[in-house]
Design a protein around this motif. Structure first.
Motif, short mmCIF file in Angstrom:
data_model
loop_
_atom_site.label_atom_id
_atom_site.label_comp_id
_atom_site.label_asym_id
_atom_site.label_seq_id
_atom_site.Cartn_x
_atom_site.Cartn_y
_atom_site.Cartn_z
N THR A 76 0.86 -0.99 0.10
CA THR A 76 0.06 -0.02 -0.10
C THR A 76 0.83 1.33 -0.13
OG1 THR A 76 -1.78 -1.12 1.15
CG2 THR A 76 -1.55 1.28 1.20
N PRO A 77 0.84 2.18 -1.00
CA PRO A 77 -0.10 2.08 -2.16
C PRO A 77 0.26 1.05 -3.33
CG PRO A 77 1.53 3.96 -2.22
CD PRO A 77 1.92 3.35 -1.00
N LEU A 78 -0.66 0.56 -3.93
CA LEU A 78 -0.49 -0.32 -5.02
C LEU A 78 0.05 0.22 -5.95
CD1 LEU A 78 -1.42 -3.24 -5.91
CD2 LEU A 78 -3.62 -2.01 -6.82
N LEU A 79 1.11 -0.41 -6.57
CA LEU A 79 1.86 0.03 -7.75
C LEU A 79 1.90 -1.05 -8.81
CD1 LEU A 79 3.99 2.17 -8.95
CD2 LEU A 79 5.53 0.85 -8.18
N LEU A 80 1.49 -0.76 -9.87
CA LEU A 80 1.20 -1.69 -10.99
C LEU A 80 2.01 -1.24 -12.36
CD1 LEU A 80 -2.71 -2.10 -11.27
CD2 LEU A 80 -0.99 -3.65 -10.11
N LEU A 81 2.84 -2.00 -12.95
CA LEU A 81 3.58 -1.74 -14.06
C LEU A 81 3.18 -2.41 -15.06
CD1 LEU A 81 7.23 -1.92 -12.73
CD2 LEU A 81 5.73 0.17 -13.23
N ARG A 95 6.00 6.98 -3.50
CA ARG A 95 6.34 8.38 -2.58
C ARG A 95 5.54 9.37 -3.35
NH1 ARG A 95 12.32 9.13 -2.34
NH2 ARG A 95 11.76 10.75 -0.89
N VAL A 96 5.45 9.49 -4.74
CA VAL A 96 4.93 10.63 -5.52
C VAL A 96 3.60 10.69 -5.18
CG1 VAL A 96 4.92 11.63 -7.76
CG2 VAL A 96 6.84 10.42 -7.21
N VAL A 97 2.84 9.76 -4.93
CA VAL A 97 1.39 9.63 -5.13
C VAL A 97 0.77 10.59 -3.74
CG1 VAL A 97 0.91 7.69 -6.38
CG2 VAL A 97 1.03 7.60 -3.91
N TYR A 98 1.66 10.78 -2.83
CA TYR A 98 1.20 11.74 -1.64
C TYR A 98 1.56 13.07 -1.67
CZ TYR A 98 0.33 7.06 0.47
OH TYR A 98 -0.20 5.90 0.52
N CYS A 99 2.21 13.52 -2.84
CA CYS A 99 2.48 14.91 -2.99
C CYS A 99 1.24 15.47 -3.75
CB CYS A 99 3.65 15.03 -4.17
SG CYS A 99 5.06 14.21 -3.58
N PRO A 100 1.15 16.98 -3.64
CA PRO A 100 0.16 17.59 -3.74
C PRO A 100 -0.01 17.43 -5.50
CG PRO A 100 1.44 18.95 -2.46
CD PRO A 100 2.12 17.71 -2.86
N THR A 101 -1.34 17.38 -5.92
CA THR A 101 -1.46 17.03 -7.51
C THR A 101 -0.70 18.23 -8.25
OG1 THR A 101 -3.71 16.19 -7.07
CG2 THR A 101 -3.03 17.02 -9.40
N SER A 102 -0.59 19.49 -7.97
CA SER A 102 0.00 20.45 -8.76
C SER A 102 1.55 20.25 -8.93
CB SER A 102 -0.10 21.83 -8.45
OG SER A 102 0.20 22.20 -7.01
N ALA A 103 2.27 19.65 -7.72
CA ALA A 103 3.43 19.42 -7.79
C ALA A 103 3.83 18.18 -8.38
CB ALA A 103 3.97 19.20 -6.32
N VAL A 104 2.80 17.34 -8.77
CA VAL A 104 3.18 16.24 -9.46
C VAL A 104 2.96 16.39 -10.89
CG1 VAL A 104 2.39 13.81 -10.09
CG2 VAL A 104 2.23 14.48 -7.45
N THR A 105 1.96 17.12 -11.33
CA THR A 105 2.03 17.48 -12.84
C THR A 105 3.18 17.99 -13.23
OG1 THR A 105 0.52 19.25 -12.14
CG2 THR A 105 -0.43 17.22 -12.59
N SER A 106 3.65 19.24 -12.57
CA SER A 106 4.87 19.78 -12.77
C SER A 106 6.09 19.21 -12.53
CB SER A 106 5.00 21.32 -12.37
OG SER A 106 5.18 21.02 -10.64
N TRP A 107 6.14 17.96 -11.95
CA TRP A 107 7.14 17.08 -11.68
C TRP A 107 8.16 18.00 -10.70
CZ3 TRP A 107 6.55 12.16 -11.26
CH2 TRP A 107 7.50 11.57 -11.07
N GLY A 152 -2.79 5.13 -1.27
CA GLY A 152 -3.44 4.38 -0.12
C GLY A 152 -3.92 5.17 0.96
N THR A 153 -3.95 4.62 1.94
CA THR A 153 -4.23 5.42 3.34
C THR A 153 -3.58 6.35 3.57
OG1 THR A 153 -5.26 3.34 4.25
CG2 THR A 153 -4.95 5.32 5.77
N GLU A 154 -3.86 7.80 3.80
CA GLU A 154 -3.30 9.00 4.13
C GLU A 154 -2.20 8.64 5.22
OE1 GLU A 154 -1.41 12.30 3.03
OE2 GLU A 154 -3.07 11.64 1.78
N PRO A 155 -0.87 8.61 5.14
CA PRO A 155 -0.19 8.68 6.36
C PRO A 155 -0.34 9.57 7.19
CG PRO A 155 1.37 9.28 4.41
CD PRO A 155 -0.22 9.10 4.00
N ASP A 156 -0.11 9.18 8.65
CA ASP A 156 0.05 10.32 9.59
C ASP A 156 0.86 11.39 9.30
OD1 ASP A 156 -2.52 9.18 10.65
OD2 ASP A 156 -1.31 7.71 12.27
N MET A 157 0.84 12.67 9.62
CA MET A 157 1.83 13.61 9.18
C MET A 157 2.27 14.22 10.60
SD MET A 157 2.46 13.98 6.16
CE MET A 157 1.78 13.17 4.50
#
Length: 120
Positions: free
Chosen positions: A8-13, A65-77, A115-120
């Motif tokens: 978790t999170p699930l990763l598929l290639l 690790r990337v899936v837990y970043c804000p969407t705008s940060a992911v789309t701009s890498w 997956g489940t949001e980790p405790d921050m």
């Protein structure tokens, strides 16, 4: 005996999917590593070297690790260490909790699920 990986999170290639719309064929660690030596003749798993782990599993794990970043940060890498560790050459196709990207380093499509949001 097939070894099953669960994370978790699930990763598929996607290169491991044999046919669109068909029931996926189970794969073993030996299939992923390109050999059958990952499972002994007794059906028991054999130990993987650190080199094999780094070569085959580290990069896919870094995408989780990337899936837990804000969407705008992911789309701009531009999501800091998670993106920097993977380097350039990743084209984000869709993002928003989960994401789909093309990884030019491995010539694969990566689908990562948050997956489940980790405790921050």
């Amino acid at each position: 005996m097939l070894a099953t990986l669960t994370a978790t999170p699930l990763l598929l290639l996607l290169p491991f999917i044999h046919a669109v719309g068909a029931v996926p064929t189970p794969i073993s660690i030996g299939d992923i590593l390109g050999n059958s030596s990952a499972v002994s003749s007794s059906g028991m798993p054999t130990e993987l070297s650190q080199d094999a782990i780094n070569a085959q599993f580290l990069r896919p794990a870094q995408f989780t690790r990337v899936v837990y970043c804000p969407t705008s940060a992911v789309t701009s890498w531009q999501c800091g260490a998670p993106c920097a560790d993977l380097g350039a050459g990743v084209e984000v196709l869709q993002a928003g909790g989960d994401f789909i990207a093309h990884d030019s380093a491995t010539q694969s499509i990566v689908v990562a699920h948050q997956g489940t949001e980790p405790d921050m």
